[in-house]
Design a protein around this motif. Structure first.
Motif, mmCIF file in Angstrom:
data_model
loop_
_atom_site.group_PDB
_atom_site.id
_atom_site.type_symbol
_atom_site.label_atom_id
_atom_site.label_comp_id
_atom_site.label_asym_id
_atom_site.label_seq_id
_atom_site.Cartn_x
_atom_site.Cartn_y
_atom_site.Cartn_z
ATOM 1 N N ALA A 42 18.556 41.858 64.521
ATOM 2 C CA ALA A 42 18.327 43.277 64.244
ATOM 3 C C ALA A 42 16.896 43.692 64.582
ATOM 4 C CB ALA A 42 18.638 43.574 62.781
ATOM 5 N N GLN A 43 16.785 44.715 65.439
ATOM 6 C CA GLN A 43 15.484 45.251 65.837
ATOM 7 C C GLN A 43 15.351 46.668 65.281
ATOM 8 O OE1 GLN A 43 15.732 44.846 70.108
ATOM 9 N NE2 GLN A 43 14.939 42.776 70.037
ATOM 10 N N ALA A 44 14.218 46.947 64.658
ATOM 11 C CA ALA A 44 13.999 48.227 63.981
ATOM 12 C C ALA A 44 14.037 49.404 64.946
ATOM 13 C CB ALA A 44 12.668 48.199 63.248
ATOM 14 N N LEU A 45 14.647 50.496 64.499
ATOM 15 C CA LEU A 45 14.626 51.759 65.220
ATOM 16 C C LEU A 45 13.477 52.591 64.660
ATOM 17 C CD1 LEU A 45 17.624 50.773 65.653
ATOM 18 C CD2 LEU A 45 18.184 53.184 65.873
ATOM 19 N N LYS A 46 12.944 53.479 65.480
ATOM 20 C CA LYS A 46 11.812 54.313 65.067
ATOM 21 C C LYS A 46 12.325 55.609 64.441
ATOM 22 C CE LYS A 46 7.532 56.328 66.660
ATOM 23 N NZ LYS A 46 6.642 56.591 67.781
ATOM 24 N N LYS A 47 11.778 55.935 63.272
ATOM 25 C CA LYS A 47 12.172 57.166 62.584
ATOM 26 C C LYS A 47 11.586 58.366 63.312
ATOM 27 C CE LYS A 47 12.603 59.301 58.083
ATOM 28 N NZ LYS A 47 12.338 59.152 56.645
ATOM 29 N N GLN A 48 12.422 59.390 63.514
ATOM 30 C CA GLN A 48 12.030 60.617 64.189
ATOM 31 C C GLN A 48 11.680 61.691 63.154
ATOM 32 O OE1 GLN A 48 12.071 60.401 67.811
ATOM 33 N NE2 GLN A 48 12.285 58.318 67.023
ATOM 34 N N LYS A 49 11.041 62.759 63.586
ATOM 35 C CA LYS A 49 10.639 63.833 62.673
ATOM 36 C C LYS A 49 11.821 64.471 61.952
ATOM 37 C CE LYS A 49 6.374 65.089 65.020
ATOM 38 N NZ LYS A 49 5.624 66.136 65.705
ATOM 39 N N ASP A 50 12.987 64.497 62.622
ATOM 40 C CA ASP A 50 14.162 65.127 62.013
ATOM 41 C C ASP A 50 14.928 64.183 61.075
ATOM 42 O OD1 ASP A 50 15.409 63.376 63.754
ATOM 43 O OD2 ASP A 50 16.482 64.920 64.879
ATOM 44 N N GLY A 51 14.399 62.972 60.862
ATOM 45 C CA GLY A 51 15.034 62.016 59.961
ATOM 46 C C GLY A 51 15.993 61.066 60.645
ATOM 47 N N SER A 52 16.250 61.278 61.922
ATOM 48 C CA SER A 52 17.105 60.349 62.667
ATOM 49 C C SER A 52 16.283 59.126 63.074
ATOM 50 C CB SER A 52 17.676 61.041 63.909
ATOM 51 O OG SER A 52 16.646 61.355 64.825
ATOM 52 N N TYR A 53 16.961 58.114 63.596
ATOM 53 C CA TYR A 53 16.302 56.894 64.062
ATOM 54 C C TYR A 53 16.726 56.650 65.498
ATOM 55 C CZ TYR A 53 14.742 55.667 59.368
ATOM 56 O OH TYR A 53 14.115 55.658 58.158
ATOM 57 N N LYS A 54 15.790 56.143 66.326
ATOM 58 C CA LYS A 54 16.071 56.016 67.752
ATOM 59 C C LYS A 54 15.348 54.815 68.348
ATOM 60 C CE LYS A 54 15.772 59.902 70.106
ATOM 61 N NZ LYS A 54 15.296 61.044 70.920
ATOM 62 N N THR A 55 15.962 54.232 69.380
ATOM 63 C CA THR A 55 15.320 53.203 70.199
ATOM 64 C C THR A 55 15.971 53.213 71.582
ATOM 65 O OG1 THR A 55 14.532 50.911 70.266
ATOM 66 C CG2 THR A 55 16.832 51.237 69.650
ATOM 67 N N THR A 56 15.240 52.713 72.577
ATOM 68 C CA THR A 56 15.760 52.626 73.938
ATOM 69 C C THR A 56 15.699 51.177 74.407
ATOM 70 O OG1 THR A 56 15.047 54.877 74.425
ATOM 71 C CG2 THR A 56 15.494 53.448 76.313
ATOM 72 N N VAL A 57 16.784 50.725 75.030
ATOM 73 C CA VAL A 57 16.913 49.349 75.504
ATOM 74 C C VAL A 57 17.350 49.389 76.970
ATOM 75 C CG1 VAL A 57 18.163 47.175 75.166
ATOM 76 C CG2 VAL A 57 17.623 48.606 73.198
ATOM 77 N N GLU A 58 16.765 48.529 77.813
ATOM 78 C CA GLU A 58 17.219 48.405 79.204
ATOM 79 C C GLU A 58 18.303 47.338 79.270
ATOM 80 O OE1 GLU A 58 14.196 47.734 82.133
ATOM 81 O OE2 GLU A 58 13.380 49.747 81.910
ATOM 82 N N LEU A 59 19.440 47.698 79.860
ATOM 83 C CA LEU A 59 20.571 46.775 79.964
ATOM 84 C C LEU A 59 21.091 46.744 81.391
ATOM 85 C CD1 LEU A 59 22.539 47.854 76.761
ATOM 86 C CD2 LEU A 59 21.118 45.825 77.050
ATOM 87 N N PRO A 60 21.584 45.593 81.846
ATOM 88 C CA PRO A 60 22.160 45.494 83.188
ATOM 89 C C PRO A 60 23.420 46.366 83.324
ATOM 90 C CG PRO A 60 21.688 43.316 82.309
ATOM 91 C CD PRO A 60 21.520 44.294 81.178
ATOM 92 N N VAL A 61 23.542 47.021 84.459
ATOM 93 C CA VAL A 61 24.709 47.849 84.752
ATOM 94 C C VAL A 61 25.887 46.944 85.100
ATOM 95 C CG1 VAL A 61 25.624 49.563 86.373
ATOM 96 C CG2 VAL A 61 23.279 49.763 85.540
ATOM 97 N N GLY A 62 27.095 47.378 84.754
ATOM 98 C CA GLY A 62 28.297 46.634 85.106
ATOM 99 C C GLY A 62 28.849 45.810 83.962
ATOM 100 N N GLY A 63 28.295 45.971 82.771
ATOM 101 C CA GLY A 63 28.769 45.190 81.641
ATOM 102 C C GLY A 63 29.154 46.051 80.456
ATOM 103 N N GLU A 64 29.690 45.390 79.459
ATOM 104 C CA GLU A 64 30.014 46.019 78.183
ATOM 105 C C GLU A 64 29.269 45.244 77.109
ATOM 106 O OE1 GLU A 64 34.229 46.215 77.541
ATOM 107 O OE2 GLU A 64 34.571 47.404 79.343
ATOM 108 N N TYR A 65 28.639 45.956 76.197
ATOM 109 C CA TYR A 65 27.770 45.323 75.204
ATOM 110 C C TYR A 65 28.151 45.772 73.802
ATOM 111 C CZ TYR A 65 25.260 44.589 79.512
ATOM 112 O OH TYR A 65 24.937 44.242 80.797
ATOM 113 N N GLN A 66 28.444 44.795 72.939
ATOM 114 C CA GLN A 66 28.780 45.073 71.552
ATOM 115 C C GLN A 66 27.504 45.248 70.745
ATOM 116 O OE1 GLN A 66 31.708 42.418 69.781
ATOM 117 N NE2 GLN A 66 32.422 41.853 71.837
ATOM 118 N N TYR A 67 27.562 46.151 69.751
ATOM 119 C CA TYR A 67 26.413 46.385 68.889
ATOM 120 C C TYR A 67 26.844 47.043 67.583
ATOM 121 C CZ TYR A 67 26.709 51.319 70.189
ATOM 122 O OH TYR A 67 27.144 52.609 70.375
#
Length: 100
Positions: A42-67
């Motif tokens: 588990a990697q922490a997401l960053k809290k946004q001003k509106d109370g939501s949480y967000k993060t960006t990850v680079e992933l290889p194209v052509g696959g399916e990823y469970q999370y």
């Protein structure tokens, strides 16, 4: 909840932004993202001003990823905006899937 995909023209990668809304967080103090792409560590997401949480990850194209999202280190929850869901194989729960 939302998953945004930005496909890179120069490489076979996509920048995938995972976001959990303030309503979905439901008062949790910490929100993390765990998936196949990070060894389910588990990697922490960053809290946004509106109370939501967000993060960006680079992933290889052509696959399916469970999370899944992890709230307060104990509560695992799915993404209502996932591309699909598959059995987790660990319990009766399902995992969210992003398809690239």
């Amino acid at each position: 909840m939302a998953v945004a995909k930005q496909f890179l023209k120069s490489k076979p990668l996509a920048k995938v932004t995972f976001e959990l809304s303030a309503e979905a967080v439901n008062g949790a103090k910490t929100v993390a993202l765990a998936g196949e792409f990070n060894g389910w560590d588990a990697q922490a997401l960053k809290k946004q001003k509106d109370g939501s949480y967000k993060t960006t990850v680079e992933l290889p194209v052509g696959g399916e990823y469970q999370y899944r999202y992890v709230l307060d280190g104990t509560t695992w929850t799915n993404d209502s905006a996932a591309d699909k869901y598959v059995p987790s194989g660990v319990s009766y729960d399902e995992n969210s899937v992003v398809v690239l």
